[in-house]
Design an enzyme around this catalytic site. Structure first.
Site, PDB file in Angstrom:
ATOM      1  N   GLU A   1       0.813  -1.203   0.000  1.00 25.71           N
ATOM      2  CA  GLU A   1       0.000   0.000   0.000  1.00 25.71           C
ATOM      3  C   GLU A   1       0.853   1.261   0.000  1.00 25.71           C
ATOM      4  O   GLU A   1       1.938   1.301   0.569  1.00 25.71           O
ATOM      5  CB  GLU A   1      -0.940  -0.021   1.207  1.00 25.71           C
ATOM      6  CG  GLU A   1      -1.948  -1.162   1.074  1.00 25.71           C
ATOM      7  CD  GLU A   1      -2.952  -1.261   2.203  1.00 25.71           C
ATOM      8  OE1 GLU A   1      -4.118  -1.539   1.899  1.00 25.71           O
ATOM      9  OE2 GLU A   1      -2.605  -1.085   3.374  1.00 25.71           O
TER      10      GLU A   1
ATOM     11  N   CYS B   1       3.298   8.419   1.562  1.00 24.02           N
ATOM     12  CA  CYS B   1       3.860   7.405   2.457  1.00 24.02           C
ATOM     13  C   CYS B   1       4.097   6.146   1.633  1.00 24.02           C
ATOM     14  O   CYS B   1       3.166   5.585   1.060  1.00 24.02           O
ATOM     15  CB  CYS B   1       2.863   7.166   3.600  1.00 24.02           C
ATOM     16  SG  CYS B   1       3.422   5.934   4.773  1.00 24.02           S
TER      17      CYS B   1
ATOM     18  N   CYS C   1       6.856  -7.498   6.721  1.00 28.43           N
ATOM     19  CA  CYS C   1       7.957  -6.988   7.541  1.00 28.43           C
ATOM     20  C   CYS C   1       8.399  -8.087   8.491  1.00 28.43           C
ATOM     21  O   CYS C   1       7.571  -8.830   9.006  1.00 28.43           O
ATOM     22  CB  CYS C   1       7.474  -5.772   8.348  1.00 28.43           C
ATOM     23  SG  CYS C   1       8.798  -4.888   9.202  1.00 28.43           S
TER      24      CYS C   1
ATOM     25  N   CYS D   1       6.764  -5.726  15.281  1.00 31.12           N
ATOM     26  CA  CYS D   1       6.470  -4.848  16.418  1.00 31.12           C
ATOM     27  C   CYS D   1       5.068  -5.188  16.929  1.00 31.12           C
ATOM     28  O   CYS D   1       4.148  -5.438  16.147  1.00 31.12           O
ATOM     29  CB  CYS D   1       6.552  -3.383  15.982  1.00 31.12           C
ATOM     30  SG  CYS D   1       8.230  -2.931  15.455  1.00 31.12           S
TER      31      CYS D   1
ATOM     32  N   CYS E   1       1.770  -3.351  15.471  1.00 36.69           N
ATOM     33  CA  CYS E   1       1.706  -2.994  14.049  1.00 36.69           C
ATOM     34  C   CYS E   1       1.069  -4.101  13.229  1.00 36.69           C
ATOM     35  O   CYS E   1       1.483  -5.255  13.324  1.00 36.69           O
ATOM     36  CB  CYS E   1       3.118  -2.705  13.525  1.00 36.69           C
ATOM     37  SG  CYS E   1       3.139  -2.278  11.770  1.00 36.69           S
TER      38      CYS E   1
ATOM     39  N   GLY F   1       6.956  -2.321   5.824  1.00 36.83           N
ATOM     40  CA  GLY F   1       8.330  -2.800   5.740  1.00 36.83           C
ATOM     41  C   GLY F   1       9.331  -1.940   6.475  1.00 36.83           C
ATOM     42  O   GLY F   1       9.022  -0.845   6.946  1.00 36.83           O
ATOM     43  N   GLU F   2      10.538  -2.453   6.565  1.00 42.52           N
ATOM     44  CA  GLU F   2      11.630  -1.749   7.228  1.00 42.52           C
ATOM     45  C   GLU F   2      12.634  -1.315   6.151  1.00 42.52           C
ATOM     46  O   GLU F   2      13.398  -2.147   5.634  1.00 42.52           O
ATOM     47  CB  GLU F   2      12.279  -2.685   8.263  1.00 42.52           C
ATOM     48  CG  GLU F   2      13.584  -2.194   8.858  1.00 42.52           C
ATOM     49  CD  GLU F   2      13.536  -0.775   9.441  1.00 42.52           C
ATOM     50  OE1 GLU F   2      12.615  -0.459  10.224  1.00 42.52           O
ATOM     51  OE2 GLU F   2      14.427   0.022   9.096  1.00 42.52           O
TER      52      GLU F   2
ATOM     53  N   LEU G   1      10.649   4.929  18.238  1.00 41.05           N
ATOM     54  CA  LEU G   1      11.196   4.655  19.573  1.00 41.05           C
ATOM     55  C   LEU G   1      10.194   3.864  20.417  1.00 41.05           C
ATOM     56  O   LEU G   1      10.481   2.749  20.851  1.00 41.05           O
ATOM     57  CB  LEU G   1      11.557   5.984  20.240  1.00 41.05           C
ATOM     58  CG  LEU G   1      12.507   5.888  21.426  1.00 41.05           C
ATOM     59  CD1 LEU G   1      13.865   5.358  21.004  1.00 41.05           C
ATOM     60  CD2 LEU G   1      12.651   7.255  22.095  1.00 41.05           C
ATOM     61  N   HIS G   2       9.072   4.463  20.708  1.00 41.08           N
ATOM     62  CA  HIS G   2       7.924   3.793  21.353  1.00 41.08           C
ATOM     63  C   HIS G   2       8.097   3.371  22.799  1.00 41.08           C
ATOM     64  O   HIS G   2       7.125   2.967  23.440  1.00 41.08           O
ATOM     65  CB  HIS G   2       7.442   2.589  20.537  1.00 41.08           C
ATOM     66  CG  HIS G   2       7.160   2.894  19.106  1.00 41.08           C
ATOM     67  ND1 HIS G   2       6.512   4.040  18.706  1.00 41.08           N
ATOM     68  CD2 HIS G   2       7.466   2.226  17.959  1.00 41.08           C
ATOM     69  CE1 HIS G   2       6.411   4.041  17.379  1.00 41.08           C
ATOM     70  NE2 HIS G   2       6.992   2.965  16.908  1.00 41.08           N
TER      71      HIS G   2
ATOM     72  N   ASN H   1      -3.338   3.487  16.353  1.00 44.06           N
ATOM     73  CA  ASN H   1      -4.452   3.203  15.448  1.00 44.06           C
ATOM     74  C   ASN H   1      -4.825   1.739  15.568  1.00 44.06           C
ATOM     75  O   ASN H   1      -4.015   0.869  15.275  1.00 44.06           O
ATOM     76  CB  ASN H   1      -4.059   3.528  14.004  1.00 44.06           C
ATOM     77  CG  ASN H   1      -3.847   5.010  13.821  1.00 44.06           C
ATOM     78  OD1 ASN H   1      -4.701   5.818  14.176  1.00 44.06           O
ATOM     79  ND2 ASN H   1      -2.689   5.379  13.303  1.00 44.06           N
TER      80      ASN H   1
ATOM     81  N   CYS I   1      -1.198   5.143  10.225  1.00 44.63           N
ATOM     82  CA  CYS I   1       0.034   4.471  10.631  1.00 44.63           C
ATOM     83  C   CYS I   1      -0.271   3.118  11.264  1.00 44.63           C
ATOM     84  O   CYS I   1      -1.104   3.026  12.152  1.00 44.63           O
ATOM     85  CB  CYS I   1       0.790   5.285  11.676  1.00 44.63           C
ATOM     86  SG  CYS I   1       1.021   6.979  11.235  1.00 44.63           S
TER      87      CYS I   1
HETATM   88  N1  SAH Z   1       9.695  -0.084   9.838  1.00 46.58           N
HETATM   89  C1  SAH Z   1       9.798   1.365   9.848  1.00 46.58           C
HETATM   90  C2  SAH Z   1       8.845   1.991   8.872  1.00 46.58           C
HETATM   91  C3  SAH Z   1       7.378   1.870   9.259  1.00 46.58           C
HETATM   92  S1  SAH Z   1       6.880   3.441   9.746  1.00 46.58           S
HETATM   93  C4  SAH Z   1       9.614   1.880  11.256  1.00 46.58           C
HETATM   94  O1  SAH Z   1       9.328   1.071  12.134  1.00 46.58           O
HETATM   95  O2  SAH Z   1       9.828   3.060  11.507  1.00 46.58           O
HETATM   96  C5  SAH Z   1       5.338   3.218  10.416  1.00 46.58           C
HETATM   97  C6  SAH Z   1       5.201   4.005  11.715  1.00 46.58           C
HETATM   98  O3  SAH Z   1       3.896   3.740  12.286  1.00 46.58           O
HETATM   99  C7  SAH Z   1       6.212   3.528  12.747  1.00 46.58           C
HETATM  100  O4  SAH Z   1       6.602   4.555  13.589  1.00 46.58           O
HETATM  101  C8  SAH Z   1       5.375   2.512  13.485  1.00 46.58           C
HETATM  102  O5  SAH Z   1       5.938   2.194  14.715  1.00 46.58           O
HETATM  103  C9  SAH Z   1       4.046   3.225  13.578  1.00 46.58           C
HETATM  104  N2  SAH Z   1       2.944   2.310  13.854  1.00 46.58           N
HETATM  105  C10 SAH Z   1       2.909   0.985  13.628  1.00 46.58           C
HETATM  106  N3  SAH Z   1       1.730   0.473  14.015  1.00 46.58           N
HETATM  107  C11 SAH Z   1       0.999   1.497  14.488  1.00 46.58           C
HETATM  108  C12 SAH Z   1      -0.328   1.609  14.997  1.00 46.58           C
HETATM  109  N4  SAH Z   1      -1.119   0.558  15.076  1.00 46.58           N
HETATM  110  N5  SAH Z   1      -0.746   2.833  15.368  1.00 46.58           N
HETATM  111  C13 SAH Z   1       0.046   3.905  15.229  1.00 46.58           C
HETATM  112  N6  SAH Z   1       1.295   3.862  14.750  1.00 46.58           N
HETATM  113  C14 SAH Z   1       1.769   2.669  14.386  1.00 46.58           C
END
Ligand code: SAH
Length: 360
Positions: free
Chosen positions: A91, A104, A111, A115, A118, A164-165, A219-220, A295, A338
């Site tokens: 997407e 985006c 991936c 995480c 995600c 993806g990363e 970071l998270h 989300n 996201c």
């Molecule tokens: N793999 C890379 C690129 C993906 S970016 C990375 O991790 O940065 C997508 C962004 O959305 C990342 O910051 C990810 O952590 C965040 N994300 C993933 N799942 C999410 C969710 N359910 N709600 C909000 N943000 C989320």
């Protein structure tokens, strides 16, 4: 196999034409036709010699992924589902704002990083996207959105924040970034192209050396114990090392800060104490924080922090002098926000195994 010219940066096209005994300046001409004018038909590239125009269709093509889904959200966000092969679709999401349009872009089908919060991670990993498939997303978006604006190109910013990363696919991502930056292609400034990573340190260093653009780090969590759980790649690349890599990156970065993304998960990482720990982490690297309200997606097991909690969390960081923004949730009514991008990926890996392989 025909060469897909969409996937060749200036250097790659130069080599392609050299191998055809053609003049090197053909590379720049073709770059402009393909990316600036979004022309896929060689016959219409009228400033190429006739003989070359006639030869090209048998050895080359300009082919973007096929659009199999096109959805518009109430807020103008647009999401495309792009078929990249028989088994996989990814997407891309366009987010219009008053003075910019952000695309985006996805870098992989699925991936490996898994995480916890995600949805892309939940479906496993299939393969890296090629350079043509990555740049193809930008090519298509500019082509499809063209009519909507007045002259200026609709996509002014690119964020590699889709599926993806990106730092695990740098062989293909770097030429794609070079095309985004190239004045004969998309001509975006390094500050308007952002790569987002979950923290793959060797990739951060390589990007720094080969193609420094704006960097965002997911970071998270403010400590290793929690981050190990939420972002499993932290077990391999813990926070202290990640902070050091970010500092190294800043020597070459087009901006003098790293953006740290922080997804707000109720009762998981959103307490006052977490905010204070984050302040301690931020003392090590010049940073900006981008809080992302979680989300939801089916069976995620997480909840979004309340607006009041997010406001309070931001306030603690701001009082310590940090710059904090809270990301507006865009396109969530079409699952384009996201972490909601799922595409259609045929998982062909046992993920626990592939994580080890990829990071070996
Ligand atoms: N793999 C890379 C690129 C993906 S970016 C990375 O991790 O940065 C997508 C962004 O959305 C990342 O910051 C990810 O952590 C965040 N994300 C993933 N799942 C999410 C969710 N359910 N709600 C909000 N943000 C989320």
């Amino acid at each position: 196999m025909k060469e897909n010219l969409l996937g060749l940066d200036a250097a790659g096209l130069g080599r392609f034409f050299e191998a055809q005994d053609e003049k090197p300046f053909r590379a720049r001409q073709v770059l402009r036709w393909v990316h600036q004018r979004r022309e896929a038909d060689f016959e219409r590239m009228t400033d190429l010699a006739r003989a070359l125009r006639e030869k090209l269709p048998s050895i080359a093509c300009v082919e973007a992924p096929r659009i199999v889904g096109d959805t518009a959200a109430a807020d103008g966000t647009r999401k495309w589902l792009l078929k990249v092969d028989r088994a996989n679709a990814v997407e891309a999401v366009f987010i219009p704002e008053t003075r910019r349009g952000t695309l985006c872009v996805s870098s992989q089908a699925g991936c490996v990083l898994d995480c916890a919060f995600c949805s892309t991670g939940k479906q496993g990993f299939n393969r890296n996207l090629t350079t043509a498939e990555i740049v193809g997303q930008l090519w298509l978006a500019n082509r499809l959105l063209k009519e909507d604006t007045y002259g200026a190109r609709p996509v002014t910013n690119v964020v590699m924040m889709g599926m993806g990363e990106p730092l695990l696919n740098l062989d293909n991502v770097i030429p794609a970034l070079r095309l985004m930056l190239d004045d004969d292609a998309y001509g975006l400034s390094r500050r308007r192209v952002t790569v987002s990573t979950a923290g793959v340190i060797p990739g951060i260093d390589r990007l720094r050396d080969e193609c420094p653009v704006a960097l965002a780090v997911s970071l998270h969590a403010p400590n290793d114990a929690l981050r190990d759980r939420l972002v499993p790649v932290n077990r391999k690349y813990p926070l202290a090392e990640l902070a050091a890599a970010c500092k190294r990156y800043l020597d070459k970065a087009p901006r003098d800060f790293i953006t740290f993304e922080y997804v707000m998960l109720e009762d998981v990482n959103d307490s006052d104490a977490h905010a204070r720990e984050l302040i301690a982490f931020a003392a090590k690297v010049r940073s900006k924080f981008n809080l992302i309200p979680f989300n939801p997606f089916p069976n995620s097991g997480f909840k979004r922090s309340s607006p009041e909690r997010i406001r309070r969390f931001a306030e603690i960081l701001q009082r310590a002098g940090l710059t904090v923004t809270t990301r507006k949730t865009r396109g969530d009514d079409i699952a384009a926000a996201c972490g909601q991008l799922a595409g259609d990926v045929a998982d062909r890996t046992r993920r626990s195994l592939s994580i080890k392989e990829v990071h070996a």
